[in-house]
Motif scaffolding. Sequence first.
Motif, PDB file in Angstrom:
ATOM      1  N   GLN A  47     -37.466 -11.949  63.530  1.00 13.11           N
ATOM      2  CA  GLN A  47     -37.785 -13.170  62.823  1.00 13.11           C
ATOM      3  C   GLN A  47     -36.526 -13.656  62.098  1.00 13.11           C
ATOM      4  OE1 GLN A  47     -40.889 -12.297  60.012  1.00 13.11           O
ATOM      5  NE2 GLN A  47     -39.685 -10.799  58.880  1.00 13.11           N
ATOM      6  N   VAL A  48     -36.489 -14.942  61.795  1.00 15.26           N
ATOM      7  CA  VAL A  48     -35.316 -15.519  61.150  1.00 15.26           C
ATOM      8  C   VAL A  48     -35.754 -16.246  59.889  1.00 15.26           C
ATOM      9  CG1 VAL A  48     -35.448 -17.646  62.529  1.00 15.26           C
ATOM     10  CG2 VAL A  48     -33.281 -16.983  61.481  1.00 15.26           C
ATOM     11  N   ILE A  49     -34.952 -16.096  58.830  1.00 17.24           N
ATOM     12  CA  ILE A  49     -35.238 -16.694  57.526  1.00 17.24           C
ATOM     13  C   ILE A  49     -33.989 -17.434  57.060  1.00 17.24           C
ATOM     14  CG2 ILE A  49     -35.951 -16.291  55.140  1.00 17.24           C
ATOM     15  CD1 ILE A  49     -36.363 -13.489  57.600  1.00 17.24           C
ATOM     16  N   GLY A  50     -34.161 -18.616  56.525  1.00 20.23           N
ATOM     17  CA  GLY A  50     -33.057 -19.385  55.990  1.00 20.23           C
ATOM     18  C   GLY A  50     -33.127 -19.485  54.483  1.00 20.23           C
ATOM     19  N   LEU A  51     -31.976 -19.316  53.818  1.00 22.02           N
ATOM     20  CA  LEU A  51     -31.903 -19.396  52.358  1.00 22.02           C
ATOM     21  C   LEU A  51     -30.997 -20.564  51.971  1.00 22.02           C
ATOM     22  CD1 LEU A  51     -31.292 -15.627  51.464  1.00 22.02           C
ATOM     23  CD2 LEU A  51     -33.480 -16.800  51.805  1.00 22.02           C
ATOM     24  N   ARG A  52     -31.521 -21.452  51.148  1.00 24.05           N
ATOM     25  CA  ARG A  52     -30.690 -22.513  50.575  1.00 24.05           C
ATOM     26  C   ARG A  52     -30.405 -22.136  49.124  1.00 24.05           C
ATOM     27  NH1 ARG A  52     -28.862 -27.445  51.874  1.00 24.05           N
ATOM     28  NH2 ARG A  52     -28.573 -28.950  50.176  1.00 24.05           N
ATOM     29  N   LEU A  53     -29.114 -22.106  48.774  1.00 27.10           N
ATOM     30  CA  LEU A  53     -28.677 -21.575  47.490  1.00 27.10           C
ATOM     31  C   LEU A  53     -28.403 -22.694  46.497  1.00 27.10           C
ATOM     32  CD1 LEU A  53     -26.144 -18.908  48.831  1.00 27.10           C
ATOM     33  CD2 LEU A  53     -28.608 -18.654  48.451  1.00 27.10           C
ATOM     34  N   THR A  54     -28.525 -22.361  45.229  1.00 31.20           N
ATOM     35  CA  THR A  54     -28.179 -23.329  44.185  1.00 31.20           C
ATOM     36  C   THR A  54     -26.669 -23.472  44.059  1.00 31.20           C
ATOM     37  OG1 THR A  54     -28.321 -21.539  42.551  1.00 31.20           O
ATOM     38  CG2 THR A  54     -30.295 -22.900  42.894  1.00 31.20           C
ATOM     39  N   ASP A  55     -25.914 -22.409  44.328  1.00 32.82           N
ATOM     40  CA  ASP A  55     -24.450 -22.435  44.263  1.00 32.82           C
ATOM     41  C   ASP A  55     -23.888 -21.889  45.580  1.00 32.82           C
ATOM     42  OD1 ASP A  55     -21.790 -22.438  43.697  1.00 32.82           O
ATOM     43  OD2 ASP A  55     -21.898 -21.101  41.955  1.00 32.82           O
ATOM     44  N   PRO A  56     -23.407 -22.754  46.472  1.00 33.09           N
ATOM     45  CA  PRO A  56     -22.909 -22.271  47.765  1.00 33.09           C
ATOM     46  C   PRO A  56     -21.735 -21.310  47.641  1.00 33.09           C
ATOM     47  CG  PRO A  56     -23.267 -24.648  47.804  1.00 33.09           C
ATOM     48  CD  PRO A  56     -23.424 -24.216  46.384  1.00 33.09           C
ATOM     49  N   ASP A  57     -21.006 -21.350  46.532  1.00 29.56           N
ATOM     50  CA  ASP A  57     -19.877 -20.440  46.371  1.00 29.56           C
ATOM     51  C   ASP A  57     -20.317 -18.990  46.205  1.00 29.56           C
ATOM     52  OD1 ASP A  57     -18.093 -22.530  46.537  1.00 29.56           O
ATOM     53  OD2 ASP A  57     -18.041 -22.874  44.370  1.00 29.56           O
ATOM     54  N   ASP A  58     -21.587 -18.774  45.902  1.00 29.20           N
ATOM     55  CA  ASP A  58     -22.098 -17.404  45.743  1.00 29.20           C
ATOM     56  C   ASP A  58     -22.702 -16.866  47.031  1.00 29.20           C
ATOM     57  OD1 ASP A  58     -21.350 -17.302  43.122  1.00 29.20           O
ATOM     58  OD2 ASP A  58     -23.296 -17.934  42.335  1.00 29.20           O
ATOM     59  N   THR A  59     -22.276 -17.402  48.184  1.00 21.68           N
ATOM     60  CA  THR A  59     -22.904 -17.006  49.454  1.00 21.68           C
ATOM     61  C   THR A  59     -22.782 -15.511  49.707  1.00 21.68           C
ATOM     62  OG1 THR A  59     -22.541 -19.199  50.406  1.00 21.68           O
ATOM     63  CG2 THR A  59     -22.874 -17.372  51.940  1.00 21.68           C
ATOM     64  N   ASP A  60     -21.569 -14.962  49.556  1.00 20.98           N
ATOM     65  CA  ASP A  60     -21.381 -13.532  49.844  1.00 20.98           C
ATOM     66  C   ASP A  60     -22.256 -12.663  48.940  1.00 20.98           C
ATOM     67  OD1 ASP A  60     -19.572 -14.161  51.799  1.00 20.98           O
ATOM     68  OD2 ASP A  60     -17.814 -13.899  50.526  1.00 20.98           O
ATOM     69  N   TYR A  61     -22.315 -13.027  47.676  1.00 19.67           N
ATOM     70  CA  TYR A  61     -23.134 -12.246  46.743  1.00 19.67           C
ATOM     71  C   TYR A  61     -24.616 -12.355  47.087  1.00 19.67           C
ATOM     72  CZ  TYR A  61     -24.922 -10.496  42.273  1.00 19.67           C
ATOM     73  OH  TYR A  61     -25.585  -9.786  41.306  1.00 19.67           O
ATOM     74  N   ALA A  62     -25.029 -13.571  47.489  1.00 17.63           N
ATOM     75  CA  ALA A  62     -26.427 -13.763  47.874  1.00 17.63           C
ATOM     76  C   ALA A  62     -26.783 -12.924  49.094  1.00 17.63           C
ATOM     77  CB  ALA A  62     -26.697 -15.241  48.147  1.00 17.63           C
ATOM     78  N   VAL A  63     -25.876 -12.830  50.058  1.00 18.99           N
ATOM     79  CA  VAL A  63     -26.123 -12.008  51.241  1.00 18.99           C
ATOM     80  C   VAL A  63     -26.292 -10.548  50.846  1.00 18.99           C
ATOM     81  CG1 VAL A  63     -25.103 -11.159  53.382  1.00 18.99           C
ATOM     82  CG2 VAL A  63     -24.990 -13.590  52.827  1.00 18.99           C
ATOM     83  N   GLN A  64     -25.428 -10.051  49.954  1.00 13.18           N
ATOM     84  CA  GLN A  64     -25.528  -8.654  49.527  1.00 13.18           C
ATOM     85  C   GLN A  64     -26.865  -8.370  48.858  1.00 13.18           C
ATOM     86  OE1 GLN A  64     -22.159  -7.958  47.001  1.00 13.18           O
ATOM     87  NE2 GLN A  64     -20.667  -8.143  48.647  1.00 13.18           N
ATOM     88  N   ARG A  65     -27.307  -9.293  47.990  1.00 17.07           N
ATOM     89  CA  ARG A  65     -28.589  -9.082  47.314  1.00 17.07           C
ATOM     90  C   ARG A  65     -29.746  -9.137  48.291  1.00 17.07           C
ATOM     91  NH1 ARG A  65     -28.472 -13.346  42.541  1.00 17.07           N
ATOM     92  NH2 ARG A  65     -27.375 -14.507  44.156  1.00 17.07           N
ATOM     93  N   ALA A  66     -29.697 -10.061  49.269  1.00 20.23           N
ATOM     94  CA  ALA A  66     -30.779 -10.166  50.239  1.00 20.23           C
ATOM     95  C   ALA A  66     -30.869  -8.910  51.095  1.00 20.23           C
ATOM     96  CB  ALA A  66     -30.569 -11.399  51.117  1.00 20.23           C
TER      97      ALA A  66
END
Length: 774
Positions: free
Chosen positions: A207-226
């Motif tokens: 399955q595939v899930i998409g995340l839209r972030l409030t701050d795109p600069d935090d992409t790497d950190y968001a990936v780690q948390r997910a």
Amino acid sequence: MLGDAHAPGEGLSPVRAMLRWAHSDLRAHRGEALFFVLATAGIVASLLLAAALFGYATNPWQRVFTQSRGAHVWLHTARAADTDRLASLDGVEEVTGAYPTETATVSSRGTRALVELRATPVRPSVGRPLLTAGRWLDARQPDGVVLESRLAQALLAEPGDVLALPGTARTLAVVGIAESAEPRYRPGEREGLVWAHPSAVRNPNSQVIGLRLTDPDDTDYAVQRAVTVLGAGAVGEVSTWLQARAEAQGDNRLLGQVLGLFGLAALIAAGLAVHGAIGTRIRGHLRDISVLKAIGFTPGQVVRIFLFQHVAYAVLGAAAAAVLTQSLGTGIPGRLGDAVGVWQGLPSHPVTLFAVPVGAVLFIGAVTGLAAWRAGRVPPVPVPRPAAAPAVRLRSLTRRVLGLGLSPALVLGWHKVVTLRVRTLATVGRLALPLLLIVVAMSAWSTIDRFHNRPEEVGLPAALTVRADSTLSDEEARTLLARERGVAAVHPGVEVAALVPGQTATIALRGLGTREEPYPYALAEGRRPDGPDEAVAGQGLLDLLGVRVGDWVRMMVGDRPQILHIVGRSLEPENAGRVISTSLETLRENDPDLRPTLYHLRLAPDADRDAVARSLVTAGGGHLEVHAVPNPADGLSPLDAVVVGLVCVLALIGLIELLTAIGGTIRESERDLLALKAIGLSPRQITAITVTATALSALAAALAAIALGLPLARWLIDAQGRSSGIGTGIAQEPPPLLLLLLGAAAVLGAAALAALPAARAARRRLADTLSAVA
């Protein structure tokens, strides 16, 4: 020249007096003014097109991402993963999905592609596909699908077509084509995206899930948390908006860089041409400038006159370029016209449209000011010229050459060139610069032509790659491929992902060919891998690992270590050069059960690649997946038309410099004209002297341009090859005949341009000549 000018103190203001003088000079030199305007217009237009391509490199993707409310992160996870927890993560604005997905192979018109069928019951609000053709999914047509645009291009599919799933009885009906900001389809590397009704996704495996972030600069950190929340074992693949944007930039950025480089170089050449033209005019009108000062013009006013004239020419040319680019740019065929259309819709467009012409005008104005400054230093009292002009003091060598019976025109023309050393070198240098850039452009053309017509020399010996399914044995597959008409050779191979030491990056490890039938690598350094554990590597891999030819490298393939000795550097256009290749036997020593999974096909010279591909798909009966090998030069096809326009601009700049040099030569010969007529030379012979001097200057410029342009072009092209991972050794020099034609065109063009003004000067009356040099 001063017929309409009046002293500032005699009824005219200083401004009006300067304008009257400038108007009089314009009427006397209309052709020269026109050339300045056209050259400036061509240069500014080139810079504006470069800006458009730079914008087009990223902003078409940015436009799609913005309009579709693209997700910043896409996660492919196992079906059992609890994705509801992702919505509560800090920094996550919105979650889309989870959408069940199925990996499948589809075919259309003889072309096959690996795709991801994504069950999409409703059109999503995040990552919303933008329809470009057809319509969205309808529950009344459960087998209907929408294809991502790049995948549709690869399959040659349109709304109304039917896709087959080889090996099954299933079919899918294409109802629409859409753009997406997700990473795009790449044959053999990334699956194509297909939005389908849930009933069409029969065997979902993830399955595939998409995340839209409030701050795109935090992409790497968001990936780690997910990944931490879901568990590393539940996440199969992660893709981010940064990766998608980087892939979208691709060849267009290179086009923009090349265009910008040529545009800036042309701007410098134009500036030097302006400087030389003004300097020549000042030397030719020292007497007039002295008179201007004598009747009341200050040094500052004289400088402003020359500066005003040429800045006005630059403003007119820059404005014309901006208007033409804005109004007609979208009509340019191909990608360049598309780039202009996208650029005009961007917020930065008005600023760029204003800043580029203004910057070009300021640059030309600065160069003009340096030359005009000399005019302000001319004394108000004309300085008498020497009683004997240096040009007629013949050296002993010249006199001896004349005594051999050679043509006086040739000898004296050569003498004129070597006597005025400083001015001749300046003229040759200014004329050589546009010619040098033309040589660089010709080298770029030759290199692109090498990729298209001799791909085996740049690491592309195979035209097709074929993958066979597990129902065909290696022997059966090779037999089937070898008997196809048009196939010259079949090279079995396998490609696996390997981790470099430290496990910080993934590279491609290839086993191609056998020791009895080795793969024809294009080597730039070293030798072929003939022995056990020997391999060749691409430049990108050597740079990644910090090694060179002769070193040993260790990598991990799954849980198996692989140690190879790099004996050569191959040209590798794929995977940014991060490729290491050896023979199948070497890989089988580490894994005896290894069997070929792909086959590289070399075709006969007269074979049609597309026809062979279609025939193989038919002959394979659904068991073969055939793909054309991508050529890096395909993305540079718009460069041809662009560089042709730039070469025309450079030729125009060279023409301006030639006219300036001719005018300067004729003015410097005014005193010599009396002496030459006094010794009995005819007007035709005097004309031949000026023509010879001009042609020799052009010949010296052409030789200098070729001598310096060829190594410069090789360095620039190899630098680009190294930065892209292909490596040095891809540059191709232009054919000698083409270089000879360039030199001949420069020399003959210079002689032709000099003939008419030189003939007019040679027929001047002695009284006119005396008044001019008095």
